[in-house]
Design an enzyme around this catalytic site. Structure first.
Site, PDB file in Angstrom:
ATOM      1  N   CYS A   1     -28.800   2.522 -34.502  1.00 38.98           N
ATOM      2  CA  CYS A   1     -29.973   1.718 -34.176  1.00 38.98           C
ATOM      3  C   CYS A   1     -31.162   2.546 -33.678  1.00 38.98           C
ATOM      4  CB  CYS A   1     -29.595   0.668 -33.143  1.00 38.98           C
ATOM      5  SG  CYS A   1     -28.165  -0.329 -33.640  1.00 38.98           S
TER       6      CYS A   1
ATOM      7  N   HIS B   1     -36.430  -2.151 -31.930  1.00 35.30           N
ATOM      8  CA  HIS B   1     -35.312  -2.322 -32.851  1.00 35.30           C
ATOM      9  C   HIS B   1     -34.996  -3.810 -32.960  1.00 35.30           C
ATOM     10  CE1 HIS B   1     -31.380  -2.401 -34.577  1.00 35.30           C
ATOM     11  NE2 HIS B   1     -30.790  -2.675 -33.437  1.00 35.30           N
TER      12      HIS B   1
ATOM     13  N   ASN C   1     -30.410  -7.667 -38.667  1.00 31.49           N
ATOM     14  CA  ASN C   1     -30.438  -6.414 -37.918  1.00 31.49           C
ATOM     15  C   ASN C   1     -30.146  -5.280 -38.899  1.00 31.49           C
ATOM     16  OD1 ASN C   1     -29.619  -4.120 -36.456  1.00 31.49           O
ATOM     17  ND2 ASN C   1     -28.878  -5.334 -34.743  1.00 31.49           N
TER      18      ASN C   1
END
Length: 387
Positions: A122, A276, A307
């Site tokens: 991430c 993020h 995501n």
């Protein structure tokens, strides 16, 4: 924490590609007892709505390759001028060699181009941007092609409602160049490996390698149910959502304030906070706790595409800021956090850059399936034609 200031590294272009196959929560109403209102509540609370999943045989490298082709063609870049290619992903094409070496060839880059992979999740884009900036600042390179992508979402267990509704696939390409005119940027990075087990694929690496005998393979792929009845597999992503959420809420707002202090900036100096795209709750909570007005942060990219791990930050730029960054100078604070546990943030100017927006992946003619790749290697190694 690692803290760095650069004066001569500048983002000149960003491209994002996503798979065309979209899955909506409304396609999975069986997990909400067939109740549309329950699915809509999940969208309202967490921002979960849609995600893009790569087709069988399409990898992060394929998505990044097409993003890079779009960028190089759109910017009319001489491929011989690329000094380094960095591929950041948790899903390389092979255990070895580095996928960046394969992409160097597929993109027809010079053989004088340095190529290497970075295993990051991430926080991957900001880590990669920091690495690229380091190469430019030291004059080791003049142009760096940074590719960040993921293509593992289709491997998630559909009945696992912790990870499957969240993650989506994406490929991005960013061109970072040496700038003679001072163009300051600031980075702060850190990690805490004591929390590594909160987000991990347990099996498949050297610590827990897959067995060589097929009869010993099943325990690695069989479902293991947690106390809440959620199925997990050792070869798929395991996530302790509570631990990840606690880490994010405890560490990241403080980390962002530390970056602002290091750069001698305030939230008022930042035009846009690009976090993020973990989920709506996390994005809004971090923005508020870091002292930013909520309108400077957005979760729209998560709601549209899921995501996308390390690719979520460049994807969010292409999704929400294309017009702004192509016509003006936008001061952005980028922050990625998660797998590792690791975190990385930077303050950079996106000054009249080339930006593709978010484009759908177009399957190339003759693109091989996984079965075809398997047959290829059987033939190559055996020297025989397999059935």
């Amino acid at each position: 924490m690692a803290k760095s200031t650069f004066q001569h590294a500048q983002i000149r272009g960003i491209s994002t590609v996503v798979p065309p196959h979209e899955i909506s929560l409304l396609d999975e109403l069986q997990y909400f007892d067939g109740n549309i209102k329950k699915a809509q509540r999940a969208t309202k609370m967490v921002g979960i709505d849609r995600r893009r999943i790569a087709e069988e045989g399409v990898t992060a490298a394929d998505l990044c390759q097409q993003a890079a082709e779009n960028l190089l063609e759109g910017m009319k870049i001489d491929k011989a001028s690329i000094d380094a290619i960095i591929f950041v992903s948790q899903g390389p094409d092979h255990y070895l060699p580095a996928t960046a070496c394969i992409l160097q060839h597929k993109l027809s880059l010079s053989q004088a181009c340095a190529a290497f992979d970075v295993n990051q999740g991430c926080a991957g884009f900001t880590y990669g941007l920091w690495l690229a900036s380091s190469l430019l600042e030291s004059r080791a390179c003049s142009r760096v092609l940074l590719l960040v992508g993921e293509g593992l979402a289709r491997l998630d267990d559909k009945d696992n409602r912790i990870t499957t509704p969240i993650f989506g696939d994406c490929g991005t390409a960013t061109l970072v160049e040496y700038a003679a005119k001072p163009t300051p940027s600031w980075f702060v990075l850190g990690s805490d490996g004591s929390g590594a087990e909160a987000l991990m694929i347990p099996a498949g690496g050297a610590r827990l390698p897959l067995p060589k005998k097929m009869e010993e393979f099943s325990p690695y792929c069989e479902r293991i149910y947690d106390p809440n009845g959620t199925p997990w597999r050792l070869v798929s992503t395991y996530m302790d959502g509570g631990a990840v959420f606690e880490f994010t809420m405890t560490m990241i707002p403080v980390h962002i304030r530390d970056l602002l202090c290091y750069a001698n900036k305030t939230p008022e100096d930042i035009d846009k906070l690009i976090l993020h795209q973990a989920n709506k709750q996390i994005i809004l909570a971090i923005a508020e706790n870091a002292g930013f007005p909520l309108e400077k942060a957005s979760y729209e990219t998560f709601s549209k595409y899921g995501n996308q791990a390390g690719a979520s930050i460049p994807s969010a730029i292409c999704d929400t800021l294309t017009e702004a960054v192509t016509t003006s100078s936008v001061q952005v604070l980028l922050s990625g956090y998660g797998v590792g546990l690791a975190w990385a943030s930077g303050i950079v100017a996106l000054d009249n850059i080339w930006c593709s927006g978010v484009r759908d992946f177009v399957m190339p003619a003759g693109h091989p399936t996984s079965e075809q790749v398997l047959q290829y290697w059987q033939k190559k190694i055996s020297g025989k034609t397999t059935a």
